[in-house]
Design an enzyme around this catalytic site. Structure first.
Site, PDB file in Angstrom:
ATOM      1  N   ALA A 247      29.734  40.673  -0.962  1.00  0.00           N
ATOM      2  CA  ALA A 247      28.602  40.111  -1.701  1.00  0.00           C
ATOM      3  C   ALA A 247      29.080  39.425  -2.969  1.00  0.00           C
ATOM      4  O   ALA A 247      29.966  39.923  -3.660  1.00  0.00           O
ATOM      5  CB  ALA A 247      27.623  41.216  -2.049  1.00  0.00           C
TER       6      ALA A 247
ATOM      7  N   ASN B  59      -7.238  -3.852  16.620  1.00  0.00           N
ATOM      8  CA  ASN B  59      -5.980  -4.421  17.079  1.00  0.00           C
ATOM      9  C   ASN B  59      -4.831  -3.477  16.705  1.00  0.00           C
ATOM     10  O   ASN B  59      -4.598  -3.216  15.537  1.00  0.00           O
ATOM     11  CB  ASN B  59      -5.804  -5.782  16.384  1.00  0.00           C
ATOM     12  CG  ASN B  59      -4.421  -6.372  16.585  1.00  0.00           C
ATOM     13  OD1 ASN B  59      -3.765  -6.092  17.587  1.00  0.00           O
ATOM     14  ND2 ASN B  59      -3.999  -7.206  15.639  1.00  0.00           N
TER      15      ASN B  59
ATOM     16  N   THR C 188       2.077 -12.077   8.991  1.00  0.00           N
ATOM     17  CA  THR C 188       2.652 -11.691  10.294  1.00  0.00           C
ATOM     18  C   THR C 188       2.907 -12.902  11.188  1.00  0.00           C
ATOM     19  O   THR C 188       3.790 -12.867  12.042  1.00  0.00           O
ATOM     20  CB  THR C 188       1.736 -10.680  11.020  1.00  0.00           C
ATOM     21  OG1 THR C 188       0.395 -11.185  11.010  1.00  0.00           O
ATOM     22  CG2 THR C 188       1.754  -9.326  10.348  1.00  0.00           C
TER      23      THR C 188
ATOM     24  N   TYR D 203      35.690  23.323  -7.459  1.00  0.00           N
ATOM     25  CA  TYR D 203      35.570  22.136  -8.308  1.00  0.00           C
ATOM     26  C   TYR D 203      36.044  22.470  -9.714  1.00  0.00           C
ATOM     27  O   TYR D 203      35.612  23.467 -10.298  1.00  0.00           O
ATOM     28  CB  TYR D 203      34.089  21.729  -8.309  1.00  0.00           C
ATOM     29  CG  TYR D 203      33.775  20.445  -9.044  1.00  0.00           C
ATOM     30  CD1 TYR D 203      34.477  19.264  -8.789  1.00  0.00           C
ATOM     31  CD2 TYR D 203      32.748  20.403  -9.982  1.00  0.00           C
ATOM     32  CE1 TYR D 203      34.165  18.093  -9.448  1.00  0.00           C
ATOM     33  CE2 TYR D 203      32.416  19.223 -10.644  1.00  0.00           C
ATOM     34  CZ  TYR D 203      33.129  18.075 -10.384  1.00  0.00           C
ATOM     35  OH  TYR D 203      32.822  16.914 -11.030  1.00  0.00           O
TER      36      TYR D 203
ATOM     37  N   ARG E 123      25.113  23.568   4.158  1.00  0.00           N
ATOM     38  CA  ARG E 123      25.137  22.155   3.762  1.00  0.00           C
ATOM     39  C   ARG E 123      26.051  21.327   4.669  1.00  0.00           C
ATOM     40  O   ARG E 123      26.776  21.879   5.489  1.00  0.00           O
ATOM     41  CB  ARG E 123      25.513  22.065   2.285  1.00  0.00           C
ATOM     42  CG  ARG E 123      24.359  22.605   1.398  1.00  0.00           C
ATOM     43  CD  ARG E 123      24.766  22.717  -0.038  1.00  0.00           C
ATOM     44  NE  ARG E 123      25.360  21.480  -0.498  1.00  0.00           N
ATOM     45  CZ  ARG E 123      26.202  21.401  -1.536  1.00  0.00           C
ATOM     46  NH1 ARG E 123      26.536  22.488  -2.217  1.00  0.00           N
ATOM     47  NH2 ARG E 123      26.697  20.239  -1.889  1.00  0.00           N
TER      48      ARG E 123
ATOM     49  N   ARG F  52       0.820  -1.225   0.000  1.00  0.00           N
ATOM     50  CA  ARG F  52       0.000   0.000   0.000  1.00  0.00           C
ATOM     51  C   ARG F  52       0.851   1.271   0.000  1.00  0.00           C
ATOM     52  O   ARG F  52       0.367   2.358  -0.230  1.00  0.00           O
ATOM     53  CB  ARG F  52      -0.936  -0.012   1.228  1.00  0.00           C
ATOM     54  CG  ARG F  52      -2.024  -1.048   1.142  1.00  0.00           C
ATOM     55  CD  ARG F  52      -2.686  -1.298   2.491  1.00  0.00           C
ATOM     56  NE  ARG F  52      -1.868  -2.149   3.360  1.00  0.00           N
ATOM     57  CZ  ARG F  52      -2.198  -2.508   4.603  1.00  0.00           C
ATOM     58  NH1 ARG F  52      -3.329  -2.064   5.123  1.00  0.00           N
ATOM     59  NH2 ARG F  52      -1.403  -3.272   5.309  1.00  0.00           N
TER      60      ARG F  52
END
Ligand code: UD1
Ligand code: CA
Length: 431
Positions: free
Chosen positions: A353, A164, A82, A360, A308, A15
């Site tokens: 700024a 239950n 189960t 990289y 990050r 589900r």
């Protein structure tokens, strides 16, 4: 009293409609299964998790995070369900507590009532206005006589609102005896654990229904349930933090994962997301900032900043649209529109700024080191690997490709030219 705990987590979770095994879906940043294991560990150190669906993936996750728990592989093709999950299991203690991997909100404290029951079988139940999806509990003369699954229920049984919750504390010998008797003659052709209740009732063995909180014991079967459970846990997390002295403005709008820690007085403005094992100490996190797995000490972050993983920021001011990644910042100001990645920046330094660390080159990542009292002019690019020593100035608009020695000015831009009267000539206008 010692007790064996078994956590059922082998099902497919159809589900959920997901590639990811159901029990690995996250609530407050952690798999549902981890939440229930953490609670189980408060009760016993004899814990077995039953796995089958995507066995290797779930096993690896468990081994990496909970090295001391046992893993049992269910023969799910021969014995699905189960009840099948408990076949061929060795139980050490006289009593066994059975939990489900899809109940992320259950707290150890609430399981005590089941454990402490004197009855050979204690089972958790709650009342629901809309009980659909849950097994219905048939109670006659204060005794549980059966649990009927929705798919096997007559219309009359479906009217029962006592359901239950799926947690049981049961005498281990009885459990073994009944599990051996299970049949799969039901709508789903599965071996239902719930059938043991009928067997016990037929033998006049006392079954005590223990009423539990329906929110806390909710089972998560779909993505809608996942969202509901997650919201409940967010409420719990922020309520606890506010009681401990964290100031939230509009707490509903912020998302704080389960492992985030706060120290001293902190202010969290609306829309903040803090994840992983972040530590926030004596800091003010302004609106709509995102902090992932980082430490923020005596600092101001945001609004709209993105910190990050693996960043350590102390005594600093990080302003809007600044992204920091895997960097160490000690007493730094970076007020606007910057990317600071794989960098170390020391005390008294100002980042203008639009400054960008070019970490990289398309192949590998490199470090940028900036010393004390450096003034990095606006719109500069620092091409890593590069070191900028103490007491230096980087002129605005510079592209820095080699190290800058202590005390120097680094400037790399074309000299400005002035062409008198150009505007009027170009547009054919009079001055
Ligand atoms: C189960 C109960 C139901 C109860 C509900 C409470 C049964 C037959 N039904 O229904 O009465 O109201 O929980 O939330 O027990 N699992 C296995 N192996 C399997 C199948 C399932 O380990 O072969 C695990 C699942 O991973 C899950 C747990 O058992 O963690 C419960 O399974 P699920 O399919 O969610 O049961 P429900 O239909 O919710
Ligand atoms: Ca369930």
């Amino acid at each position: 009293m010692s007790i064996s705990i078994v956590i059922l987590a082998a099902g497919k979770g159809t589900r959920m409609k997901s590639q990811l095994p159901k029990v690995l879906h996250k609530i407050a940043g952690k798999p549902m299964l981890f939440h229930i294991i953490s609670q189980a560990q408060k009760i016993s150190n004899d814990i077995t998790v039953v796995l089958a669906h995507q066995f290797d993936l779930v096993k690896k996750e468990l081994e990496n995070n909970f090295p001391n728990i046992k893993i049992h592989k269910q023969d799910i093709d021969t014995f699905p369900g189960t009840g099948g999950a408990l076949k061929n299991l060795t139980l050490k203690s006289k009593k066994t507590l059975i939990l489900n991997g899809d109940m992320p909100l259950v707290k150890a404290k609430s399981l005590q009532k089941l454990i402490e029951s004197k009855a050979p079988i204690a089972m958790s139940v709650f009342e629901l206005e809309n009980p659909s999806g849950y097994g219905r509990v048939v109670i006659q003369n204060n005794q549980v006589t059966a649990i009927v699954e929705e798919k096997d229920a007559t219309n009359e049984i479906k009217q029962i609102k006592t359901v239950n919750a799926g947690v049981y504390a049961i005498d281990s010998n009885l459990l073994n005896e009944f599990i051996a008797q299970l049949q799969n003659n039901n709508a789903q052709k599965e071996y239902y654990l719930t059938n043991i209740i009928e067997y016990a009732a037929q033998k006049n063995i006392a079954i005590e229904p223990i009423f539990v909180d329906s929110k806390e014991f909710m089972g998560v079967n779909s993505k809608l349930h996942l969202a509901i459970a997650d919201e409940i846990m967010q409420d719990e997390i922020k309520t606890k933090l506010m009681n401990e002295g964290v100031l939230f403005i509009n707490p509903k709008s912020s998302y704080i994962e389960a492992d985030v820690r706060f120290k001293d007085e902190c202010i969290i403005e609306p829309g903040v997301i803090i994840s992983g094992k972040s530590v926030i100490e004596a800091s003010h996190i302004k609106a709509y900032s995102v902090i992932e797995n980082s430490s923020i000490i005596k600092s101001q972050i945001g609004p709209m900043a993105h910190i990050r993983p693996k960043s350590f920021i102390k005594d600093s001011k990080i302003g809007n649209f600044v992204e920091v990644k895997k960097s160490y910042l000690n007493n730094v100001k970076a007020g606007h529109l910057s990317y600071l990645g794989d960098s170390e920046i020391e005390s008294g330094t100002n980042i203008g700024a639009g400054v960008i660390t070019c970490n990289y080159d398309g192949k590998a990542k490199y470090k940028t080191k900036i010393g004390k009292n450096v003034f990095v002019g606006s719109d500069s690019q620092l091409v890593a690997p590069v070191t900028i020593e103490d007491d230096t100035i980087i002129a605005a608009g510079s592209t820095i490709t080699s190290d800058v020695p202590k005390g120097a000015l680094a400037i790399s831009r074309i000299k400005q030219k002035i062409i008198e009267g150009f505007f009027y000539k170009f547009f054919n206008k009079k001055s």
